[in-house]
Design a protein around this motif. Structure first.
Motif, mmCIF file in Angstrom:
data_model
loop_
_atom_site.group_PDB
_atom_site.id
_atom_site.type_symbol
_atom_site.label_atom_id
_atom_site.label_comp_id
_atom_site.label_asym_id
_atom_site.label_seq_id
_atom_site.Cartn_x
_atom_site.Cartn_y
_atom_site.Cartn_z
ATOM 1 N N GLY A 247 0.816 -1.200 0.000
ATOM 2 C CA GLY A 247 0.000 0.000 0.000
ATOM 3 C C GLY A 247 0.852 1.253 0.000
ATOM 4 O O GLY A 247 2.022 1.235 0.394
ATOM 5 N N SER A 249 -0.868 4.486 1.018
ATOM 6 C CA SER A 249 -2.186 5.046 1.284
ATOM 7 C C SER A 249 -2.137 6.538 1.585
ATOM 8 O O SER A 249 -1.212 7.035 2.226
ATOM 9 C CB SER A 249 -2.840 4.292 2.437
ATOM 10 O OG SER A 249 -2.977 2.919 2.105
ATOM 11 N N ALA A 279 -1.112 -0.888 5.686
ATOM 12 C CA ALA A 279 -2.139 0.137 5.560
ATOM 13 C C ALA A 279 -1.675 1.499 6.084
ATOM 14 O O ALA A 279 -2.497 2.403 6.277
ATOM 15 C CB ALA A 279 -3.404 -0.296 6.303
ATOM 16 N N LEU A 281 -0.728 5.198 6.508
ATOM 17 C CA LEU A 281 -1.137 6.369 5.732
ATOM 18 C C LEU A 281 0.095 7.257 5.563
ATOM 19 O O LEU A 281 0.329 8.187 6.334
ATOM 20 C CB LEU A 281 -2.278 7.088 6.443
ATOM 21 C CG LEU A 281 -3.512 6.218 6.735
ATOM 22 C CD1 LEU A 281 -4.642 7.052 7.338
ATOM 23 C CD2 LEU A 281 -3.990 5.512 5.480
ATOM 24 N N TYR A 404 -1.576 1.556 -5.925
ATOM 25 C CA TYR A 404 -2.118 0.818 -4.788
ATOM 26 C C TYR A 404 -3.513 1.303 -4.411
ATOM 27 O O TYR A 404 -3.946 2.383 -4.809
ATOM 28 C CB TYR A 404 -1.200 0.971 -3.574
ATOM 29 C CG TYR A 404 0.191 0.431 -3.775
ATOM 30 C CD1 TYR A 404 0.437 -0.942 -3.701
ATOM 31 C CD2 TYR A 404 1.267 1.275 -4.041
ATOM 32 C CE1 TYR A 404 1.719 -1.447 -3.877
ATOM 33 C CE2 TYR A 404 2.545 0.777 -4.219
ATOM 34 C CZ TYR A 404 2.768 -0.581 -4.144
ATOM 35 O OH TYR A 404 4.032 -1.086 -4.319
ATOM 36 N N SER A 407 -5.677 1.323 1.760
ATOM 37 C CA SER A 407 -6.334 2.085 2.812
ATOM 38 C C SER A 407 -6.339 3.559 2.436
ATOM 39 O O SER A 407 -5.893 3.948 1.358
ATOM 40 C CB SER A 407 -5.635 1.857 4.159
ATOM 41 O OG SER A 407 -6.379 2.426 5.215
ATOM 42 N N GLY A 408 -6.845 4.367 3.342
ATOM 43 C CA GLY A 408 -6.902 5.801 3.131
ATOM 44 C C GLY A 408 -7.458 6.461 4.372
ATOM 45 O O GLY A 408 -7.963 5.795 5.280
ATOM 46 N N THR A 427 -10.017 2.637 -2.904
ATOM 47 C CA THR A 427 -9.272 1.881 -1.900
ATOM 48 C C THR A 427 -10.222 0.966 -1.149
ATOM 49 O O THR A 427 -11.437 1.165 -1.167
ATOM 50 C CB THR A 427 -8.556 2.854 -0.932
ATOM 51 O OG1 THR A 427 -7.777 2.132 -0.005
ATOM 52 C CG2 THR A 427 -9.557 3.708 -0.179
ATOM 53 N N GLY A 445 -7.588 -4.906 -0.351
ATOM 54 C CA GLY A 445 -7.335 -3.827 -1.285
ATOM 55 C C GLY A 445 -7.871 -4.019 -2.677
ATOM 56 O O GLY A 445 -8.512 -5.020 -3.003
ATOM 57 N N SER A 449 -2.854 -3.652 -4.606
ATOM 58 C CA SER A 449 -2.925 -4.031 -3.195
ATOM 59 C C SER A 449 -3.597 -5.381 -2.992
ATOM 60 O O SER A 449 -3.740 -5.836 -1.863
ATOM 61 C CB SER A 449 -3.667 -2.950 -2.393
ATOM 62 O OG SER A 449 -2.901 -1.760 -2.341
#
Length: 474
Positions: A247, A249, A279, A281, A404, A407-408, A427, A445, A449
């Motif tokens: 990822g 993110s 994940a 960020l 990717y 996540s976010g 995501t 993902g 991902s």
């Protein structure tokens, strides 16, 4: 140093490997070898898969309530040995012991509970005169990473076993010790022989496991490169595959966000577990009008992430899991500097006072562009890239401009506004205003991902085949 020559667990018993090769397990805080385990081989894999296949018919027909009872015993066994497991994980991959207790062990315990709750709600369905039933996939090969070793093992084996599948686990060669301890807990819990099996080793052992004709499904967490190889090898046997991969993110601070709360929270979302979180960020998108304010708050927040001995309960940031990972992260930091990003804090050098160990300074860049490697490639270390944006649409466009999609994050004074932005992000997961992890919610993902989901009902469904029985009556 412990030499664990009998580290293959198959058919309810421990065995010596078919190879004499050993893998050293190194404490990344001091570079000392703490154990040696067998490197594993194809013969070990075959022994484990054969044992699993023999156990599958009876285990899959066992009442679900009995399988869940055994999972409850496993949960109790982990709880009983929680301190020893936490200490082991700290020693083998460097997570601060306080984090190992709370997250490395805590998430594993919560994961079992989430699986039990999800399985308790599974029932046959009817569509008119057709009966819809779920059947266990079969023999599952589970290949797990080193960053959350026990949690990731449980995230795979708990739903697989609950569904009626049998498992052959290959834990990361970096962190095999907690997996070996877990096998002992499973044995003590009274699981039937062959239902759970463990092989140790690296890439060659993993390849032998994925390609084995007795394996029906592969669930893998690791790098995107590793995931591609797993998918390619598994495709030869048309095996079911679930992949949780890398990822990069994005975390978006909207212009109405409470920066005093959001910025320290965003730094934590990047730095936790020394940034070794798929994940994490690690791209922070900030309104250009508030960039200077964010930079000041981020530097102040980074000072709270002090490096230290992971065995010390006061330590918040330990070493990376290995010298190899340290070298990779340092190279990424050097590349960020050469690309022209502004280094606000940290850097690539060995931290002062840490002559040994795989330590990396908590590092924050600003002035990063979304086309820089710093903002595009997974670093897997405590490195945050701050990127300015002109308006909300540009922030969303840059967040989605990534290979990717794991996540976010979105921070806003208005939850409905944050959710509106979250809906536009490509995501598998979005965290609004630093919300806590929900192990009943699906995790996984899109794009590079991976595919498939873990946790709760959605993770459990991965381990079933669905059968339609037509004409079964109303």
């Amino acid at each position: 140093m412990a030499e664990l020559t009998e580290s293959i667990y198959a058919g309810g018993a421990w065995h010596r490997s078919g190879t004499r090769e050993r893998i050293s397990v190194v404490n990344p805080a001091n570079d000392r070898v703490i154990a040696e385990v067998t490197a594993g081989c194809a013969a070990d894999v075959d022994r484990a898969v054969t044992a699993a296949r023999a156990a599958f018919p009876k285990w899959s027909r066992l009442e679900a309530s009995e399988r869940l009872r055994l999972l409850q015993r496993l949960q109790a066994g982990i709880q009983e040995r929680a301190e020893g497991l936490a200490t082991t994980i700290t020693s083998e991959m460097g997570a601060p012991v306080s984090f190992s207790r709370a997250a490395q062990i805590g998430l594993a315990l919560r994961g079992i509970q989430s699986t039990i709750a999800a399985m308790s709600s599974i029932a046959d369905e009817r569509i008119g005169g057709t009966l819809i039933v779920r059947e266990a996939v079969g023999v599952v090969a589970a290949i797990t990473p080193w960053n959350f070793p026990l949690h990731q093992i449980i995230a795979k084996i708990a739903p697989a076993l609950a569904a009626g599948c049998v498992v052959v686990l290959k834990a990361s060669e970096v962190t095999p010790l907690d997996a070996i301890q877990l096998a002992g807990i499973i044995d003590d819990a009274g699981f039937p022989a062959g239902v759970f099996n463990l092989v140790t080793g690296g890439r060659e052992t993993g390849e032998a496991l994925v390609s084995h004709p007795g394996v029906d499904m592969v669930t893998f967490t690791g790098s995107t490169r590793g995931g591609r190889r797993v998918a390619t090898v598994a495709a030869e046997g048309l095996k079911k595959v679930a992949l949780e991969l890398g990822g990069k993110s994005a975390n978006i601070l909207l212009d109405d966000a409470d920066l005093a709360r959001a910025v320290p929270g965003a730094v934590q979302q990047c730095f936790v577990n020394s940034g070794q979180v798929c994940a994490a960020l690690s791209r922070l998108f900030v309104p250009e009008s508030r960039l200077a304010e964010v930079e000041s708050l981020a530097v102040a927040a980074a000072k709270n992430w002090t490096l230290g001995d992971p065995a010390d309960v006061a330590t918040r940031l330990g070493p990376l899991a290995s010298r190899a990972q340290q070298a990779h992260v340092r190279k990424c930091i050097e590349l960020g500097i050469s690309e022209g990003a502004r280094l606000l804090v940290g850097g690539p050098e060995q931290p002062k006072g840490f002559d040994a160990g795989a330590y990396v300074l908590p590092t924050i860049f600003s002035g990063a562009r979304n086309d820089m490697a710093l903002a595009r490639e997974e670093i897997f270390g405590p490195v945050l890239a701050i990127v300015g944006y002109a308006d909300e649409d540009e922030a969303i466009r840059m967040a989605n401009d990534s290979d990717y999609g794991l996540s976010g994050g979105v921070w806003s004074a208005s939850v409905p506004r944050a959710v509106s932005v979250a809906r536009r992000l490509s995501t598998g997961q979005v965290v609004v205003n630093g919300a806590s992890l929900d192990l009943a919610a699906p995790f996984g993902g899109v794009k590079r991902s991976g595919y498939g989901r873990e946790n709760g009902k959605y993770g459990l469904e991965e381990f079933f085949n669905v059968k339609a029985v037509l004409g079964a009556g109303e």
